[in-house]
Design an enzyme around this catalytic site. Structure first.
Site, PDB file in Angstrom:
ATOM      1  N   CYS A  73      17.622  -1.761 -12.544  1.00 49.26           N
ATOM      2  CA  CYS A  73      16.591  -1.464 -13.518  1.00 49.26           C
ATOM      3  C   CYS A  73      17.003  -0.254 -14.354  1.00 49.26           C
ATOM      4  CB  CYS A  73      15.320  -1.167 -12.741  1.00 49.26           C
ATOM      5  SG  CYS A  73      13.920  -1.021 -13.759  1.00 49.26           S
ATOM      6  N   CYS A  79      10.636   5.694 -13.655  1.00 52.33           N
ATOM      7  CA  CYS A  79       9.462   5.031 -13.097  1.00 52.33           C
ATOM      8  C   CYS A  79       9.225   5.559 -11.683  1.00 52.33           C
ATOM      9  CB  CYS A  79       9.730   3.532 -13.097  1.00 52.33           C
ATOM     10  SG  CYS A  79       8.720   2.573 -12.000  1.00 52.33           S
ATOM     11  N   CYS A  82      10.609   2.661  -7.708  1.00 52.20           N
ATOM     12  CA  CYS A  82      11.832   2.500  -6.916  1.00 52.20           C
ATOM     13  C   CYS A  82      12.643   3.777  -6.893  1.00 52.20           C
ATOM     14  CB  CYS A  82      12.687   1.399  -7.519  1.00 52.20           C
ATOM     15  SG  CYS A  82      11.933  -0.206  -7.424  1.00 52.20           S
ATOM     16  N   CYS A 164      10.596  -5.795 -14.558  1.00 52.96           N
ATOM     17  CA  CYS A 164      10.646  -4.946 -13.369  1.00 52.96           C
ATOM     18  C   CYS A 164      11.451  -5.674 -12.309  1.00 52.96           C
ATOM     19  CB  CYS A 164       9.226  -4.678 -12.878  1.00 52.96           C
ATOM     20  SG  CYS A 164       9.149  -4.083 -11.184  1.00 52.96           S
ATOM     21  N   GLN A 287      -1.023  -8.041   1.559  1.00 56.76           N
ATOM     22  CA  GLN A 287       0.313  -7.449   1.652  1.00 56.76           C
ATOM     23  C   GLN A 287       1.152  -7.828   0.427  1.00 56.76           C
ATOM     24  OE1 GLN A 287       1.607  -5.503   4.050  1.00 56.76           O
ATOM     25  NE2 GLN A 287      -0.006  -5.593   5.604  1.00 56.76           N
ATOM     26  N   TYR A 316      -8.544  -2.367  11.944  1.00 53.46           N
ATOM     27  CA  TYR A 316      -8.117  -2.212  10.544  1.00 53.46           C
ATOM     28  C   TYR A 316      -7.598  -3.566  10.038  1.00 53.46           C
ATOM     29  CZ  TYR A 316      -7.875   2.696  12.124  1.00 53.46           C
ATOM     30  OH  TYR A 316      -8.131   3.926  12.667  1.00 53.46           O
ATOM     31  N   GLU A 337     -13.038  -3.947  10.273  1.00 49.04           N
ATOM     32  CA  GLU A 337     -12.564  -3.475   8.966  1.00 49.04           C
ATOM     33  C   GLU A 337     -13.708  -2.776   8.236  1.00 49.04           C
ATOM     34  OE1 GLU A 337      -9.819  -3.445   6.777  1.00 49.04           O
ATOM     35  OE2 GLU A 337     -11.267  -2.783   5.290  1.00 49.04           O
ATOM     36  N   ASP A 400      -3.466  -1.555  12.693  1.00 45.93           N
ATOM     37  CA  ASP A 400      -2.675  -1.527  11.454  1.00 45.93           C
ATOM     38  C   ASP A 400      -3.370  -0.575  10.481  1.00 45.93           C
ATOM     39  OD1 ASP A 400      -1.036  -1.994   9.305  1.00 45.93           O
ATOM     40  OD2 ASP A 400      -1.694  -4.045   8.941  1.00 45.93           O
ATOM     41  N   CYS A 427       2.482   1.948   8.459  1.00 46.49           N
ATOM     42  CA  CYS A 427       3.175   2.145   7.168  1.00 46.49           C
ATOM     43  C   CYS A 427       3.564   3.612   6.995  1.00 46.49           C
ATOM     44  CB  CYS A 427       2.317   1.658   6.010  1.00 46.49           C
ATOM     45  SG  CYS A 427       0.685   2.400   5.964  1.00 46.49           S
TER      46      CYS A 427
HETATM   47  N1  SAH Z   1      -4.021  -5.642   8.759  1.00 42.85           N
HETATM   48  C1  SAH Z   1      -4.309  -5.887   7.363  1.00 42.85           C
HETATM   49  C2  SAH Z   1      -4.734  -4.647   6.575  1.00 42.85           C
HETATM   50  C3  SAH Z   1      -3.971  -3.380   6.820  1.00 42.85           C
HETATM   51  S1  SAH Z   1      -4.274  -2.102   5.640  1.00 42.85           S
HETATM   52  C4  SAH Z   1      -3.138  -6.591   6.719  1.00 42.85           C
HETATM   53  O1  SAH Z   1      -2.049  -6.624   7.269  1.00 42.85           O
HETATM   54  O2  SAH Z   1      -3.303  -7.147   5.628  1.00 42.85           O
HETATM   55  C5  SAH Z   1      -5.409  -1.054   6.474  1.00 42.85           C
HETATM   56  C6  SAH Z   1      -6.840  -1.520   6.402  1.00 42.85           C
HETATM   57  O3  SAH Z   1      -7.644  -0.563   7.081  1.00 42.85           O
HETATM   58  C7  SAH Z   1      -7.431  -1.630   4.997  1.00 42.85           C
HETATM   59  O4  SAH Z   1      -7.959  -2.912   4.841  1.00 42.85           O
HETATM   60  C8  SAH Z   1      -8.539  -0.561   4.974  1.00 42.85           C
HETATM   61  O5  SAH Z   1      -9.654  -0.935   4.208  1.00 42.85           O
HETATM   62  C9  SAH Z   1      -8.897  -0.464   6.439  1.00 42.85           C
HETATM   63  N2  SAH Z   1      -9.532   0.780   6.902  1.00 42.85           N
HETATM   64  C10 SAH Z   1      -9.326   2.035   6.464  1.00 42.85           C
HETATM   65  N3  SAH Z   1     -10.012   2.916   7.203  1.00 42.85           N
HETATM   66  C11 SAH Z   1     -10.683   2.212   8.151  1.00 42.85           C
HETATM   67  C12 SAH Z   1     -11.550   2.571   9.222  1.00 42.85           C
HETATM   68  N4  SAH Z   1     -11.858   3.822   9.456  1.00 42.85           N
HETATM   69  N5  SAH Z   1     -12.037   1.585  10.009  1.00 42.85           N
HETATM   70  C13 SAH Z   1     -11.707   0.290   9.786  1.00 42.85           C
HETATM   71  N6  SAH Z   1     -10.887  -0.100   8.780  1.00 42.85           N
HETATM   72  C14 SAH Z   1     -10.378   0.836   7.967  1.00 42.85           C
END
Ligand code: SAH
Length: 471
Positions: A73, A79, A82, A164, A287, A316, A337, A400, A427
């Site tokens: 790029c 930017c 990346c 991009c 994702q 999450y 969630e 997650d 992450c």
């Molecule tokens: N496991 C899913 C989302 C992961 S991202 C996937 O792989 O697609 C993390 C997620 O946590 C988001 O959707 C966000 O809204 C949620 N989140 C953030 N804080 C939170 C909390 N205190 N309790 C529950 N969920 C929460």
């Protein structure tokens, strides 16, 4: 040697920092230098000087590192996306793998994380055009020309972008159509300072498995002049499935507003990860790298080691992606969630896949889960059918969380739930390591870690970790 701000120094880059920047030394002083790669020898201008560290700017490359490559790029150094495109991809993977290992050792207190980590990191064969989502800010330059592209790193000035390297190829055609349309009818674009102007962002999503395309215009208003002409041009694109407006009249950094208006087609697109189908609306979290997400979820599934009899909690859970991915192999999956719309999507996703052994809760995981757990403990009469009973008897817990990691109260509750295995999808390796240490103090041993490159060419990295309860 006295080191002086705004002076130039010759530096060898010996290491890479957390943000993908090079690290070198002048007389024992650590210097962080953006746009450099381990192995570079460079002339660097000191732009910020603190007591023990300094920040430098690359002035001239004296001897390029063997790991330097020509970025695909042309705007990669401007930017903000990346930040590592100028580094050989294999070396990027090595860098990310080491970043996870170092966090686990330094913050997690694991003596030899390298012994339990799967090696190397899971990368992509072709780490380009992998993103299924793009959000392009729209504006005008000082001469009044339309600019559509990306924000320059850490700023809100828009770099006009024709293509991009990591986005879907179809984005280029869509952006060109919108650009010509805005120019033809001299449609206003949003000005962050005044809060005036119509077009703010263009959101594009592509279902890579289905080739379904979504275009959503984020507007400071509710209608687009000459809209039918714009729709007609976009609807001709092969795969176009959904065209909508999202209304955001607030003076805010948040891209999306709350209201969506469908202009053409459906109000969602679908995509698959493995054989699970997901419905994605403009506002849902999904994702961004579906190919690597499959790698990551397969890893989570294998670490969960399900035989069909397990009760699993997915903390999450977003739109239920991991919950549904695991449901076919589990007795029952509970998802939690915070975002209510995501739970609406999660329930829909369960329905369209005919998955019935899942249940979703809306709320903060650190509130919902302790409440359910307490119910089970207070109520000795609860039956094997109750969530509260099953909360108290979870076999596997998957988490997650966002970058800040798991809430301390949630971790405490998970320990009380006493699952055999915890699968931690992360992450941010720093918060993963912090939480691994907390869980380690409660007899959960880190057994395996897989590093997955979901965000190729950026400094970010995903990992999946397995923690097992020592009995
Ligand atoms: N496991 C899913 C989302 C992961 S991202 C996937 O792989 O697609 C993390 C997620 O946590 C988001 O959707 C966000 O809204 C949620 N989140 C953030 N804080 C939170 C909390 N205190 N309790 C529950 N969920 C929460």
């Amino acid at each position: 040697m006295e080191i002086v701000k705004n002076s130039d120094y010759r530096i060898s880059i010996e290491d890479m920092g957390n943000d993908g920047e090079g690290i070198g030394h002048i007389d024992g002083l650590t210097v962080f230098v953006k746009d450099t790669v381990i192995g570079d020898v460079a002339i660097v201008k000191i732009i910020k000087l603190k007591k023990n560290i300094a920040y430098g700017k690359l002035v001239e490359l004296i001897k390029p590192s063997e790991f330097r490559v020509q970025p695909v790029c042309t705007i990669s150094n401007k930017c903000g996306g990346c930040t590592m495109q100028h580094m050989d991809y294999k070396k990027q993977l090595e860098y990310k793998w080491n970043k996870v290992a170092n966090c686990l050792k330094r913050i997690g207190g694991i003596d030899d994380p390298r012994d339990i980590m799967e090696c190397p990191a899971y990368g992509m064969e072709n780490p380009y055009n992998y993103r299924n989502k793009a959000q392009f800010p729209v504006g005008r330059d000082k001469d009044g020309n339309v600019v559509i592209g990306f924000y320059a790193g850490r700023t809100h000035s828009i770099i006009d972008t024709k293509t991009c390297a990591i986005g879907a190829k179809v984005n280029d055609d869509i952006i060109e159509i919108v650009r010509e349309f805005i120019e033809k009818y001299n449609i206003t674009t949003y000005n962050e300072e005044t809060g005036n102007g119509l077009f703010r962002h263009i959101l594009i999503r592509v279902g890579f498995a289905t080739n379904e395309i979504m275009v959503c215009f984020i507007l400071n208003g509710e209608r687009i002049p000459h809209c039918s002409e714009l729709i007609e041009s976009l609807a001709n694109i092969n795969g176009m499935t959904s065209i909508s407006i999202n209304v955001n009249m607030e003076k805010t950094n948040r891209i999306l507003g709350d209201k969506c208006i469908t202009l053409w087609g459906q109000d969602y697109i679908t995509d698959y990860i493995g054989d699970v189908k997901y419905r994605i609306s403009p506002q849902s979290f999904y994702q961004v790298n579906p190919a690597q997400t499959k790698v990551m979820y397969d890893k989570a599934l294998s670490y969960a080691d399900l035989s069909g009899n397990e009760v699993v909690w997915d903390m999450y859970c977003g739109i239920g992606t991991i919950s549904l991915f695991l449901a076919k192999k589990a007795k029952k999956v509970y998802g939690v969630e915070i975002v209510p719309q995501a739970i609406v999507d999660a329930k829909n996703n369960a329905r369209i896949n005919n998955i019935t052994n899942v249940e979703f809760y809306t709320g903060k995981a650190e509130e919902v889960v302790p409440n359910i757990y307490k119910l089970a403990k207070d109520n000795t009469n609860c039956t094997t059918q109750d969530a509260s009973y099953e909360a108290a008897n979870a076999d596997v817990v998957v988490v997650d969380p966002p970058r800040k990691g798991c809430d301390a109260v949630l971790l405490e509750t998970i320990v009380k739930m006493n699952p055999k295995r915890i699968v931690y999808v992360s992450c941010d390796p720093a918060t993963l390591a912090r939480d691994v240490k907390i869980l380690g103090d409660s007899a959960y041993t880190l057994r395996k870690v897989a590093v997955v490159d979901n965000f190729c060419h950026s400094r970010h990295v995903e990992s999946v970790a397995l923690l097992v309860k020592e009995r």
